[in-house]
Each structure stands twice: as C-alpha cells, then as structure tokens.
Design an enzyme around this catalytic site. Sequence first.
Site, short mmCIF file in Angstrom:
data_model
loop_
_atom_site.label_atom_id
_atom_site.label_comp_id
_atom_site.label_asym_id
_atom_site.label_seq_id
_atom_site.Cartn_x
_atom_site.Cartn_y
_atom_site.Cartn_z
N ASP A 148 0.86 -1.18 0.00
CA ASP A 148 0.00 0.00 0.00
C ASP A 148 0.89 1.23 0.00
O ASP A 148 1.84 1.34 0.80
CB ASP A 148 -0.91 0.01 1.22
CG ASP A 148 -1.88 1.19 1.20
OD1 ASP A 148 -2.95 1.04 0.56
OD2 ASP A 148 -1.55 2.22 1.78
N GLU A 196 -4.62 2.14 -4.19
CA GLU A 196 -3.17 2.16 -4.13
C GLU A 196 -2.60 0.87 -3.55
O GLU A 196 -1.43 0.79 -3.18
CB GLU A 196 -2.68 3.35 -3.30
CG GLU A 196 -3.05 3.30 -1.83
CD GLU A 196 -4.41 3.88 -1.52
OE1 GLU A 196 -4.66 4.25 -0.38
OE2 GLU A 196 -5.26 3.98 -2.45
#
Length: 616
Positions: A480, A523
């Site tokens: 992430d 993301e």
Amino acid sequence: MRKKSTLLFIVIGLMVTALVTALCLYNLRDANLKSSVKNAQVISNVVKNGLLSHMINGNTEQINTFVDSVASMKNIEELWVIRSDFIRKQYGKDKLRAPKDDIDEDVLRTGKLKYSLDEHFTKTIMRITVPYKATSSNGVDCVSCHNVNYGETLGAVSLKIDISDIKQNGLEIAYLVPLILIITLFVMIQISRRENNYYLDILEQLGKSIKLAISGKFKRVHNYEETRNDKVTNLINDYNTMIVTFKDTSYDIERKLQGFIGQKVNSSNVNPLEKSKDIIKNLSNLYQFKKEIELDNTKDEIYTRLAQVFINQYGVNNFTFLEIDTQKNKMEIVKQIGDVELYCKENIVNDPELCRCARTRNDVVSVDFHQSCPYFKQKDKFHYCIDVEISKNICLIINFVSYSRDELENLKDKISFVKSYINEAAPSIEVKLLMNALQESAFQDALTGLYNRKFLEEHSKKLVPQVKRENISVGVLLLDMDHFKAVNDEYGHDIGDKVLKELARILNETVRESDLIVRYGGEEFVVLLVGVNSEADAISVANKIRQRVRENEIDVYAGNKLKKTVSIGLSMFPQDSNNLDSVIKNADIALYEAKNGGRDRVVRFQESQVSSVDLF
C-alpha cells in the site's frame, strides 16, 4: 517405323510367295500325275485295240512284234501285257503274259488302275498297270470268245514311263511363278513405299505430338502435301485445332489457379495439367485446413496445426513462428520446430525493428555472394523468412532454416502453397489475438497495465492446485502506498496516477517473470512470489521493493521531485493457510501492522496480529 513396316511388308510378301509356290508345286504335281496316267491309258488302249485287231485277223504271231513296237515309243521304258487267270486257263499257261509283280496281281484282282512312282533328283519313272475288261462295243463281243462275264478283267497293260520331261516342265513353271511374284512384290514395295512414307510421316508426327502433349508441351502436326488426301488433311487440321484449344485452355486454367493461390505465373516446362492437378489438390487440402482452424479455440492450436501442415504435407522440418508487435516494439517466439534455433534472436529480441523481413514487409531469402540478412551468419545453412500481417500492429514472421541449397530450392518451389496456408490462418490468428486482447482488457488494469483483482480470482483456481501438486510455496505481498491520498489532494490525480505507474514499473523490474503482480484496488498491490524458496527470501524481495520505492524520484511540476514509501504485509501459502484468500487476508493484517508501526516497512504475518485487529 518405316524400316519396320517395310521389313514387315517384305516378310509378308515372302510368306505369300512361298505359299503360292507351294500351292503351284502341289497343283503342278497333281496335274502332271493325271496327265501321265492319261497318257498311260491312251497307250493301253492302243495296245488293247492292236491286240484285238491281231486276234480278229488271225495274226496272233505278230502280237509280240506289235507290243515291242509300241514299247519302243519315246519315254516308254518298258511295256508288257498280262492276262487274267480266266484267259490263261482258256489258252493255256503263258509265262510271258503272267503278272510280274504285286501291282499286276492287284490290278487283275480288283480291276482298278494302279501306279507307283520311282522318283530321283534327275529322273522319275511311273510304274502303271491299266486293266481291260470284257465288253461289247464296235461289233466286238468279248463274251463270245471268252468264257467270262461282262465287266470281268481279261488282262492289263503294264508300263514303265519316264515322266521326267513333264516334271521338268512343271519345275520350270514352279521356278517362274515365285520369280514373277518376287518381281511383282518388289514393284509393289517401290510403288507403295512413297505412299506409305506419307502416312508414316503423319503417324510419327502424331505420335511425337501426343507424347509432348502428355508432358505438357503442345506441338502442331505439319501436313506437307495438303492436296494429297483430303481426309488426312481434314484429320490433321482437326487435330491441330484440338491441340491449340487444349493448350490455351490448360494454360489458362493454370494461370487462373496460380493467381488464385497467389503464385507467380512462370513459363517452366512443367506439365500445366499436372501443375493444375497439384494446385487443385492443395486447394482442397487448404479448404479442409480453413474449416478446421475456424473451430480451434486458441492461436496456439492454429500454430500447431499450421506446423503439422508444413511438416507432413511439404516436408519442412525446421522453422520458427515469432510475433512482432510494432507498436510495443516487442517480439515473442510462439512456436519453434526442429533442431535449429532463431539465429537472429540475440540481435532482434530487444529491438524487433532490426528484423529485415518485418521492416521491409518482404520475403528475405539466402542468396549467393552476400548476406541478405545481416544477422544470419551461418555459412552451412540457408534461411527463408516470410512476413504476414496479422493485424495493424502485429506481424507474423516465419523463419525457415535449410541445411542445403537443394532443400532451400525445394522450399522455394512450394512457398506459394505454404503462403496460401499462412494467409488462410492469418484472419483466424487475428481473431484469437483480438479475443486475447479482450480477455486481457477484462483482466488488466487500464492505468498500470498490471493484472486486476478479477484476474487474480480466476488465476488462483489454477495456481492453488499447481502449488499443492508441485509442493512449493507462494509468498503473498500486499503493498500500500503511504499517504497516497495526500498526493492526490496536493498534486492532483494525474500525479497520483503517475505515482501508481512508477510503483508498477518498480514491481515489474524487481520481481521475476514467473511472479504475479496484481493491482488489488486503489493504491494496494498484491505480489505472488510463486515458488519462493523460503520466508527469508520473500522478506528480502519485499525489502528490495520497499527500498527501490523509497529511493525513486518522481518528477512533478516545475522540476520538483517527489519521493514516496510503501508499507508491505507478508503471508506464506500454504504455511499460514491452505486457502489463498485467507493468506491474502493475513497479508492485509500484516500490512495494517506495518502502517501502525510507522509505515515504510515490511511486516510478516503472525497469528497474534489477528486478535489485535479484531480487537481494534
């Protein structure tokens, strides 16, 4: 042919001459014998009448003189008169008038004429006995003087006659007949020879023309004496018309068939009918091929089928299929057959535009004295490269390799048929590429070009059984981007997209080709390290990714640079769980721990983390 026909004519003539001569000799012999018998009968009648006259006039003492005078005639070797037993009993036994041999006795007993021949090379004697019987004619009645019945044999006249003159005359005629026949035969041969030569010449021309027509060469027959025979002239004209029509039709069929398969029309000496037959056979096989590839599921099946045609139908055993994407400047070897390799691979693998065949969109073939392809440097081998446009950006290059010049020339002769199969396969390959592209677009993230979550779900159905079957491990990394929302808020979504693309690039460059990279959402990214040796290796790869991301600089506005970090959670399959979804969830838990622990770090999943997350 002329010599054979003349010899045959002579042999037949001689056989006819021999047969006619034999028949003549037989007939002459028969006629001569009949003539000799007739002469003997005439002489016998003379003797019989003379004896009768002497007996009537009472001059019986002159009988012997009379008989001797008759016996002295020409060609009579001997003559004597014999009496039957009836007469000899009546007048007493007379040894001079007794039978001399078996012929005399047989004639007296049967009353029939009988003769025999004593033949020699220079002389022939006929021994003949002619009977005379009791009759009543010309005022003389034999029964009145002799104690016999009418018709009984009173005696006979026996002769030995030289018939050599008659035989000689017959032989002269027999010699003359074959001579006349031979002369006649010679004259006939000379007369008919000129006539036969005309027809034989026509037949020879027809024979040669037919043989040439069988081999694909059509030649007219010339008639040098058109006024000689109207029927022959008409026959030749009809034949020439047929040959011209046949020639034009066969070549027209060949040209159209060659044009149909894209083959260049040539003026070779190959029989156009045989060539057309081969073309039709190939078209039939091509039609079957087309029907089959329409049912194939993947382009790999089409390439396999195409390779089978090259090997089984055309005897081509060494070749490579490679696809070149001109837009992406990317090359892929899709199939390689035989014990040779793609010799230009090292030169074009990173820059496919260097491929001469793909760049010029023309065939590239080995030639004498110089290199047609600068990257094919094998002196003991030959190449033939074909370019086929599959789609706007993708072309198929087929690289054939031959071990000898003859093998290359044989390939050149068949290349038009080979190309016809490739051209038929091209649309089906394009369809499969489009289907693959559609499938990839459904499983691919449009922004980063990575696989998406849907692909992971589908791929895991194959991956999990494979991992269990091969007893290997998979390291699951969940990444992430730290503070990604702040990038979007401060720099805009275009810079945010750029950051994600940079992360995707770093991931592609860091992990192996066998590993799987997935944009999991937003993301977040998932990396499956398939077949990783150990947990330590998985942590090492994760740290390498983290380090490269932290060191990477991203250009933003006005020359400003931006650096970002990632947090990574790690879980191992099947060590942590036999369910891949559970392992991904475990990695997510570890990622949460990494975030809470200050970000920009790698955290290995532990069971204790589950309770803390649940508590939270």
